[in-house]
Design an enzyme around this catalytic site. Structure first.
Site, short mmCIF file in Angstrom:
data_model
loop_
_atom_site.label_atom_id
_atom_site.label_comp_id
_atom_site.label_asym_id
_atom_site.label_seq_id
_atom_site.Cartn_x
_atom_site.Cartn_y
_atom_site.Cartn_z
N HIS A 153 25.79 35.42 40.26
CA HIS A 153 26.00 34.44 41.32
C HIS A 153 26.42 35.14 42.61
CE1 HIS A 153 30.39 34.96 40.99
NE2 HIS A 153 30.19 35.01 39.68
N HIS A 193 32.12 46.98 38.59
CA HIS A 193 32.27 45.72 39.31
C HIS A 193 33.63 45.59 39.99
CE1 HIS A 193 31.43 41.59 40.32
NE2 HIS A 193 32.53 41.18 39.71
N ASP A 228 38.95 38.05 38.85
CA ASP A 228 37.78 37.17 38.87
C ASP A 228 37.52 36.63 37.48
OD1 ASP A 228 36.59 39.27 37.51
OD2 ASP A 228 35.09 39.70 39.06
N GLY A 249 36.90 36.83 43.02
CA GLY A 249 36.82 35.42 43.35
C GLY A 249 38.13 34.68 43.31
N ARG A 283 34.22 30.74 54.33
CA ARG A 283 34.97 30.01 55.36
C ARG A 283 34.23 30.05 56.70
NH1 ARG A 283 37.03 28.31 51.20
NH2 ARG A 283 38.80 29.35 50.23
N ARG A 291 45.95 25.84 55.34
CA ARG A 291 45.18 27.08 55.18
C ARG A 291 44.77 27.53 56.59
NH1 ARG A 291 39.90 27.16 54.02
NH2 ARG A 291 39.98 25.01 53.30
N ASN A 302 39.19 22.54 61.54
CA ASN A 302 37.98 23.37 61.42
C ASN A 302 37.51 23.35 59.97
OD1 ASN A 302 35.99 25.32 61.37
ND2 ASN A 302 37.35 27.03 61.80
N SER A 319 33.72 23.79 57.44
CA SER A 319 32.42 24.46 57.48
C SER A 319 31.31 23.49 57.87
CB SER A 319 32.11 25.10 56.13
OG SER A 319 32.17 24.15 55.09
#
Length: 615
Positions: free
Chosen positions: A50, A177, A200, A347, A457, A539, A569, A571
């Site tokens: 992904h 990774h 992650d 992640g 973001r 945030r 704000n 996305s």
């Protein structure tokens, strides 16, 4: 030296009838226990890939980086069948932005290093407690995924097909990774030295790694091996609550603020246990009856995929368990390593509430979270790691902004506007002042300027903006524009020079990436009702003139009109869609949503019918 970093894997074709295993459900289907699907708590290899992306470094300088989803318009780089793809379009963009071709690339760096030994070790750990039938399916799945998708020679061959030329083995570097995640964080931070933590779902064998970064490079000092994974546990519980298995973890994080963690604290105490030397284990979730166990201990979900008191309490207990585990690790590491800077990757590093808890702990003076902490940022991390491993010791520049995606000039924008019916548009002087007036009057404005952001973001290039003070405007954005759950908060952008007046930012973190929650000051919360969450947090993105000159001017103009150097704000996209990339994407999203105005380059765009607010 030109280094091309790549994340993602791609399915090769499977011979019909080769095995009764039928592949994975699309990513919006909750985890299942059907005979043709390996349950997520067994960490199937076939779901890796992904958030595919590409990045390019030219003589150590980052030139471009973008995720494949922005070009294909399918979230997380999946195709319609729910399978992953290598980032063909993102690679093409990076090469074009750098003004080079595949023939000019010196090194191709990929973000994973699988081997038969790593696959066997992973199977041994995960399969230790499985029944023979489940173990046999997992063994086949791992072997099939490795042979078709994950083997380095397979990946190199697929990239050769994309490149239409050979890639010599010595010019192809497979980066472990979690080291790709760590390199993406540390080498982007600008820190001279730092502790690095990656978290992650899982990589080759581990789900977490800690390392020390210095001028000498990255030195790993420990890891958490499967079958323990805080990221996978968060995914599983997110799916249990009725959200998508992959990609909806942020909904669970937002929901947690409404809940009481004590109600289900004991349940998550069984699922997440703390060990010596900062370790933790979630091995208890690797059980065949997990779904039934969750129902028995948490109760059936009353309203799947929506707010309820029960779901909020589950989310709160999960979030508390995550923060408790990570702080347990960091407290131990802080006693062992005399470093007051921390870099986060992976992640789980996008969990802004966890990051806020780290800041409030006072363990570190500075925190840097890779703005694309998931696997899209691992493309950059792989490139940075390979460059250093190949002997280029020059220190990379710190990433102070995320504008590494494509930008489009006025001729392209005018062409897209002219090709679209139902619009009225004009080129204006003093765009920032005009837009600020619209925002002060309560309009919802799409803001499309310059190069696209890297990561999840929107930070002032592909944003939807509104006044931060109105709950009504906030709710209208949720219902009409974004089409998303009302319990989810929006984030504020604030002028960096005014941030301390409105938010309590207790450390030296620059906070430009909207990946940490900070408390809004009590006296200011009434002015920020649209961007302060139910727990008083926000945030926050701090906007600096040096990195965002046009967005900074807009905030100054809004401050002159309202006294508030803050904007809501979010996305520029609708629910289930990637952030817009091209001018055509922006115009299409504008027309499909309840936006009032589109500010694109120096143009203000509206519908000819004047619609928007009641769309």
């Amino acid at each position: 030296m030109i280094v091309l970093g790549v994340s993602g894997f791609e399915d090769a074709s499977r011979a019909p009838g080769a095995h009764p295993y039928a592949g994975y459900a699309p990513p919006d289907v909750p985890f299942t226990f059907r005979h043709d699907t390996v349950p997520l708590q067994y960490f199937p290899l076939g779901v890796i890939g992904h958030d595919s992306a590409a990045a390019i470094l030219v003589d150590g300088r980052l030139v471009a980086c973008a995720a494949e989803e922005r070009f294909t318009r399918y979230k997380h780089g999946f195709n319609l069948a729910g399978r992953t793809l290598l980032p063909r379009r993102a690679i093409r963009y990076c090469l074009e932005e750098a003004g080079c071709t595949w023939a000019d690339v010196d090194v191709v760096a990929h973000y994973c290093r699988f081997s038969p030994g790593a696959v066997a070790a992973r199977l041994e750990r995960v399969g230790a407690a499985l029944e023979p039938e489940c173990l046999a399916l997992l063994e086949w799945e791992h072997a099939d995924a490795y042979a078709r998708r994950l083997a380095p020679d397979v990946v190199r061959g697929q990239l050769e097909t994309i490149a239409e030329r050979a890639i010599p083995a010595e010019r192809f570097v497979s980066v472990p990774h979690h080291l790709a995640h760590a390199a993406g964080a540390f080498y982007s931070s600008g820190f001279v030295d730092a502790l690095c933590l990656t978290l992650d779902g899982y990589g080759e064998e581990e789900s977490a790694l800690w390392a020390v970064g210095t001028d000498g490079g990255l030195t790993p000092h420990g890891q958490i091996y499967l079958p323990s994974s805080l990221g996978t546990l968060y995914q599983l519980v997110t799916a249990y609550l009725g959200f998508r298995t992959f990609g909806d973890e942020y909904k669970t994080m937002g929901l947690a603020a409404y809940g009481n963690p004590e109600r289900f604290r004991a349940v998550f105490g069984e699922l997440v246990t703390l060990g010596p030397h900062g370790t933790w284990s979630t091995a208890a979730m690797c059980r065949p009856d997990l779904y039934a166990w969750l129902r028995a201990h948490l109760g059936p979900v009353e309203t799947p995929g929506a707010y309820s008191r029960q779901s909020a309490d589950v989310a709160a207990a999960l979030q508390q368990a995550l923060e408790r585990s990570v702080l347990h690790t960091l407290c131990d590491l802080r006693t062992r390593f005399p470093l007051d800077r921390l870099c986060l990757g992976g992640g789980v590093g996008l969990n802004a509430c966890m990051n806020g808890a780290i800041v409030r702990s006072g363990l570190f003076r500075r925190l840097f979270v890779q703005p694309a902490a998931s696997d899209d940022g691992a493309a950059l991390g792989a490139a940075l790691f390979a460059r250093r491993a190949l002997g280029d010791g020059a220190r990379p520049e710190a990433i102070a902004h995320t504008h590494w995606g494509p930008g489009y000039g006025d001729p392209c924008i005018e062409e897209a506007l002219g090709a679209t019916d139902g619009l009225t548009w004009e080129r204006v002087d003093a765009l920032e002042a005009r837009t600020a007036r619209l925002l002060a009057d309560g309009e919802i404005v799409a803001w499309y300027q310059g190069r696209m952001e890297l990561g999840p973001r929107a930070l002032g290039a592909r944003s939807i903006l509104a006044t931060p003070s109105s709950v009504e405007v906030r709710d209208r954005i949720n219902a009409l524009v974004k089409g998303r759950e009302p319990f989810r908060p929006f984030a504020p952008s604030v002028l960096a020079e005014d941030a301390d007046t409105f938010f309590d930012i207790p450390d030296d973190t620059a906070a430009p990436f909207m990946v940490v929650t900070y408390a809004a000051r009590e006296a200011m919360r009434q002015h920020l009702a649209g961007v302060v969450h139910v727990d008083g947090s926000a945030r926050v993105q701090l906007v600096r003139e040096a990195h965002h000159p046009r967005y900074h001017r807009l905030l100054r103009e809004f401050r002159a009109l309202t006294g508030l150097p803050v904007l809501l704000n979010t996305s520029f996209n609708r629910a289930g869609e990637p952030i817009v990339c091209t001018p055509a994407d922006a115009i299409g999203c504008f027309l499909r949503s309840g936006l009032d105005t589109l500010a694109i380059s120096d143009y203000l765009v509206r519908r000819q019918d004047g619609g928007g607010s009641d769309a």
